[in-house]
Scaffold this motif. Structure first.
Motif, PDB file in Angstrom:
ATOM      1  N   ALA A  49      -9.858  -6.138  -6.560  1.00 25.15           N
ATOM      2  CA  ALA A  49      -9.028  -6.640  -5.467  1.00 25.15           C
ATOM      3  C   ALA A  49      -8.310  -5.474  -4.814  1.00 25.15           C
ATOM      4  O   ALA A  49      -8.274  -4.360  -5.330  1.00 25.15           O
ATOM      5  CB  ALA A  49      -8.022  -7.668  -5.986  1.00 25.15           C
ATOM      6  N   GLU A  50      -7.730  -5.773  -3.674  1.00 29.30           N
ATOM      7  CA  GLU A  50      -7.027  -4.742  -2.922  1.00 29.30           C
ATOM      8  C   GLU A  50      -5.675  -5.270  -2.471  1.00 29.30           C
ATOM      9  O   GLU A  50      -5.580  -6.370  -1.915  1.00 29.30           O
ATOM     10  CB  GLU A  50      -7.848  -4.321  -1.712  1.00 29.30           C
ATOM     11  CG  GLU A  50      -7.189  -3.235  -0.876  1.00 29.30           C
ATOM     12  CD  GLU A  50      -8.049  -2.796   0.287  1.00 29.30           C
ATOM     13  OE1 GLU A  50      -7.504  -2.119   1.185  1.00 29.30           O
ATOM     14  OE2 GLU A  50      -9.249  -3.129   0.296  1.00 29.30           O
ATOM     15  N   LEU A  51      -4.647  -4.490  -2.721  1.00 31.70           N
ATOM     16  CA  LEU A  51      -3.295  -4.833  -2.300  1.00 31.70           C
ATOM     17  C   LEU A  51      -2.911  -3.917  -1.146  1.00 31.70           C
ATOM     18  O   LEU A  51      -3.078  -2.701  -1.228  1.00 31.70           O
ATOM     19  CB  LEU A  51      -2.312  -4.661  -3.462  1.00 31.70           C
ATOM     20  CG  LEU A  51      -0.861  -5.071  -3.206  1.00 31.70           C
ATOM     21  CD1 LEU A  51      -0.775  -6.577  -2.990  1.00 31.70           C
ATOM     22  CD2 LEU A  51       0.018  -4.655  -4.371  1.00 31.70           C
ATOM     23  N   SER A  52      -2.406  -4.500  -0.071  1.00 26.58           N
ATOM     24  CA  SER A  52      -2.031  -3.698   1.093  1.00 26.58           C
ATOM     25  C   SER A  52      -0.772  -4.275   1.727  1.00 26.58           C
ATOM     26  O   SER A  52      -0.409  -5.436   1.508  1.00 26.58           O
ATOM     27  CB  SER A  52      -3.163  -3.676   2.136  1.00 26.58           C
ATOM     28  OG  SER A  52      -3.426  -4.979   2.626  1.00 26.58           O
ATOM     29  N   LEU A  76      -3.914   6.136  16.319  1.00 26.93           N
ATOM     30  CA  LEU A  76      -3.429   7.511  16.289  1.00 26.93           C
ATOM     31  C   LEU A  76      -3.043   7.838  14.853  1.00 26.93           C
ATOM     32  O   LEU A  76      -1.975   7.442  14.374  1.00 26.93           O
ATOM     33  CB  LEU A  76      -2.227   7.672  17.224  1.00 26.93           C
ATOM     34  CG  LEU A  76      -1.650   9.077  17.378  1.00 26.93           C
ATOM     35  CD1 LEU A  76      -2.680  10.024  17.989  1.00 26.93           C
ATOM     36  CD2 LEU A  76      -0.386   9.039  18.244  1.00 26.93           C
ATOM     37  N   GLY A  77      -3.939   8.513  14.140  1.00 28.32           N
ATOM     38  CA  GLY A  77      -3.693   8.786  12.736  1.00 28.32           C
ATOM     39  C   GLY A  77      -3.659   7.499  11.940  1.00 28.32           C
ATOM     40  O   GLY A  77      -4.615   6.718  11.946  1.00 28.32           O
ATOM     41  N   ASN A  78      -2.540   7.245  11.270  1.00 29.67           N
ATOM     42  CA  ASN A  78      -2.367   6.030  10.475  1.00 29.67           C
ATOM     43  C   ASN A  78      -1.698   4.894  11.248  1.00 29.67           C
ATOM     44  O   ASN A  78      -1.346   3.867  10.657  1.00 29.67           O
ATOM     45  CB  ASN A  78      -1.544   6.338   9.223  1.00 29.67           C
ATOM     46  CG  ASN A  78      -2.265   7.256   8.274  1.00 29.67           C
ATOM     47  OD1 ASN A  78      -3.402   7.000   7.884  1.00 29.67           O
ATOM     48  ND2 ASN A  78      -1.617   8.356   7.895  1.00 29.67           N
ATOM     49  N   PHE A  79      -1.543   5.075  12.546  1.00 23.42           N
ATOM     50  CA  PHE A  79      -0.817   4.094  13.346  1.00 23.42           C
ATOM     51  C   PHE A  79      -1.726   3.460  14.406  1.00 23.42           C
ATOM     52  O   PHE A  79      -2.502   4.144  15.066  1.00 23.42           O
ATOM     53  CB  PHE A  79       0.397   4.746  14.022  1.00 23.42           C
ATOM     54  CG  PHE A  79       1.422   5.226  13.053  1.00 23.42           C
ATOM     55  CD1 PHE A  79       2.466   4.405  12.662  1.00 23.42           C
ATOM     56  CD2 PHE A  79       1.340   6.502  12.499  1.00 23.42           C
ATOM     57  CE1 PHE A  79       3.421   4.844  11.756  1.00 23.42           C
ATOM     58  CE2 PHE A  79       2.284   6.951  11.588  1.00 23.42           C
ATOM     59  CZ  PHE A  79       3.326   6.112  11.215  1.00 23.42           C
ATOM     60  N   PHE A  84      -0.423   0.185   4.700  1.00 26.20           N
ATOM     61  CA  PHE A  84      -0.405   0.968   3.468  1.00 26.20           C
ATOM     62  C   PHE A  84      -1.342   0.321   2.430  1.00 26.20           C
ATOM     63  O   PHE A  84      -1.513  -0.895   2.448  1.00 26.20           O
ATOM     64  CB  PHE A  84       1.023   1.029   2.904  1.00 26.20           C
ATOM     65  CG  PHE A  84       2.016   1.643   3.844  1.00 26.20           C
ATOM     66  CD1 PHE A  84       2.171   3.016   3.929  1.00 26.20           C
ATOM     67  CD2 PHE A  84       2.809   0.822   4.656  1.00 26.20           C
ATOM     68  CE1 PHE A  84       3.108   3.581   4.789  1.00 26.20           C
ATOM     69  CE2 PHE A  84       3.746   1.376   5.520  1.00 26.20           C
ATOM     70  CZ  PHE A  84       3.885   2.754   5.590  1.00 26.20           C
ATOM     71  N   PRO A  85      -1.928   1.087   1.532  1.00 24.81           N
ATOM     72  CA  PRO A  85      -1.759   2.548   1.405  1.00 24.81           C
ATOM     73  C   PRO A  85      -2.544   3.302   2.470  1.00 24.81           C
ATOM     74  O   PRO A  85      -3.603   2.854   2.895  1.00 24.81           O
ATOM     75  CB  PRO A  85      -2.321   2.832  -0.003  1.00 24.81           C
ATOM     76  CG  PRO A  85      -3.326   1.740  -0.223  1.00 24.81           C
ATOM     77  CD  PRO A  85      -2.770   0.530   0.471  1.00 24.81           C
ATOM     78  N   TRP A  86      -2.002   4.421   2.881  1.00 26.09           N
ATOM     79  CA  TRP A  86      -2.687   5.262   3.838  1.00 26.09           C
ATOM     80  C   TRP A  86      -3.900   5.909   3.170  1.00 26.09           C
ATOM     81  O   TRP A  86      -3.849   6.294   2.001  1.00 26.09           O
ATOM     82  CB  TRP A  86      -1.760   6.367   4.352  1.00 26.09           C
ATOM     83  CG  TRP A  86      -0.762   5.865   5.349  1.00 26.09           C
ATOM     84  CD1 TRP A  86      -0.725   4.645   5.936  1.00 26.09           C
ATOM     85  CD2 TRP A  86       0.354   6.602   5.872  1.00 26.09           C
ATOM     86  NE1 TRP A  86       0.334   4.553   6.808  1.00 26.09           N
ATOM     87  CE2 TRP A  86       1.017   5.751   6.793  1.00 26.09           C
ATOM     88  CE3 TRP A  86       0.834   7.885   5.675  1.00 26.09           C
ATOM     89  CZ2 TRP A  86       2.149   6.148   7.495  1.00 26.09           C
ATOM     90  CZ3 TRP A  86       1.963   8.288   6.374  1.00 26.09           C
ATOM     91  CH2 TRP A  86       2.617   7.424   7.272  1.00 26.09           C
ATOM     92  N   GLY A  87      -4.974   6.052   3.951  1.00 22.63           N
ATOM     93  CA  GLY A  87      -6.164   6.711   3.439  1.00 22.63           C
ATOM     94  C   GLY A  87      -5.985   8.208   3.397  1.00 22.63           C
ATOM     95  O   GLY A  87      -5.093   8.775   4.048  1.00 22.63           O
ATOM     96  N   GLY A  88      -6.833   8.852   2.669  1.00 20.54           N
ATOM     97  CA  GLY A  88      -6.767  10.302   2.572  1.00 20.54           C
ATOM     98  C   GLY A  88      -7.294  10.952   3.824  1.00 20.54           C
ATOM     99  O   GLY A  88      -7.958  10.323   4.651  1.00 20.54           O
ATOM    100  N   GLU A  89      -7.012  12.217   4.006  1.00 21.16           N
ATOM    101  CA  GLU A  89      -7.492  12.955   5.165  1.00 21.16           C
ATOM    102  C   GLU A  89      -9.003  13.135   5.089  1.00 21.16           C
ATOM    103  O   GLU A  89      -9.558  13.458   4.030  1.00 21.16           O
ATOM    104  CB  GLU A  89      -6.826  14.350   5.226  1.00 21.16           C
ATOM    105  CG  GLU A  89      -5.327  14.280   5.432  1.00 21.16           C
ATOM    106  CD  GLU A  89      -4.948  13.741   6.792  1.00 21.16           C
ATOM    107  OE1 GLU A  89      -5.773  13.886   7.721  1.00 21.16           O
ATOM    108  OE2 GLU A  89      -3.853  13.193   6.943  1.00 21.16           O
ATOM    109  N   GLU A  90      -9.696  12.904   6.212  1.00 19.17           N
ATOM    110  CA  GLU A  90     -11.136  13.064   6.248  1.00 19.17           C
ATOM    111  C   GLU A  90     -11.494  14.526   6.556  1.00 19.17           C
ATOM    112  O   GLU A  90     -10.803  15.187   7.284  1.00 19.17           O
ATOM    113  CB  GLU A  90     -11.742  12.139   7.323  1.00 19.17           C
ATOM    114  CG  GLU A  90     -11.519  10.662   7.001  1.00 19.17           C
ATOM    115  CD  GLU A  90     -12.195   9.758   8.016  1.00 19.17           C
ATOM    116  OE1 GLU A  90     -12.795  10.288   9.003  1.00 19.17           O
ATOM    117  OE2 GLU A  90     -12.154   8.543   7.866  1.00 19.17           O
TER     118      GLU A  90
END
Length: 241
Positions: A21-24, A194-197, A235-241
């Motif tokens: 499962a995934e919690l966000s 834009l990024g995480n937004f 959230f959670p934010w993903g890692g940088e690609e």
């Protein structure tokens, strides 16, 4: 002994489900809380947030909250929605989603001068394919009226050049609870990540003229055309690609 075995079994089940499962969580700031063409924040900004748990099986549960402003006649400044559903997709790409929402107003109460905002339930079902979604909502006690309320909506999303997106919406409110006040709402929005937004600017309107809707007064429950800007992050934010 039996109790400890039962607790252990429950913990195993929960941990097994959590592993698949995934919690966000999502936080959103909007210039106006628009609900089906109606302003529920009196055209003022709103801070909104949600927490969601989804399993690989398609089952999900969550909670969503926002500040509200129903004017001087109603008490309460908070809406809390609890929901659960089941979603999936066929091999051909046809998506489906069915669920239940309970709208709660935990800080609302009646007094000699102000009314309580009534809690009420709603169920929904949706079908989607590629860029289009058709969704039907139903409540047997819309806004505590003890009458039926229906909402049918179509939504479409398209990718645009330079990372932009086009979001279209058309909805229709009807049923006994509306008592001759049925109306259509629509919106056209442009989004950009834009990024995480996620940013979106949309224009919202209805087929009502000024003063046509009996419940609308100035900014409270406003149904007139207006531009709404929103910024959200999940959230959670993903890692940088």
């Amino acid at each position: 002994m039996k109790l400890s075995q039962g607790v252990a079994a429950v913990l195993l089940l929960v941990s097994g489900a959590a592993a698949h499962a995934e919690l966000s969580g999502t936080v959103t700031v909007v210039s106006d809380y628009d609900f089906r063409g109606i302003s529920l924040s009196a055209k003022d900004p709103a801070l909104q947030g949600s927490i969601d748990w989804a399993s690989e099986s398609g089952f999900y549960v969550g909670a969503w909250g926002s500040n509200i402003d129903y004017g001087d006649d109603y008490d309460g400044n908070l809406e809390l929605d609890l929901y659960a559903g089941f979603a999936g997709e066929t091999e051909a790409g046809l998506g489906w989603d069915v669920g239940f929402v309970w709208y709660l107003y935990p800080d609302s109460s009646s007094s000699a001068t102000r009314d309580e905002i009534a809690d009420y339930p709603e169920i929904y079902g949706a079908l989607s394919y590629k860029w289009f979604e058709l969704k039907q909502w139903y409540s047997n006690d819309l806004s505590g009226s003890d009458e039926d309320g229906f909402y049918t909506e179509g939504n479409a999303s398209f990718e645009l050049p330079a990372g932009f997106g086009l979001n279209l919406h058309l909805g229709y409110q009807y049923g006994d609870a509306w008592d001759g006040s049925e109306f259509m709402d629509y919106s056209v929005g442009v989004g950009y990540t834009l990024g995480n937004f996620d940013l979106e600017l949309k224009y919202v309107d209805t087929d009502l003229g000024s003063g046509d809707w009996a419940f609308s007064s100035d900014d409270v429950f406003n149904t007139e055309g207006r531009a709404i800007f929103s910024v959200s992050t999940t959230f959670p934010w993903g890692g940088e690609e």
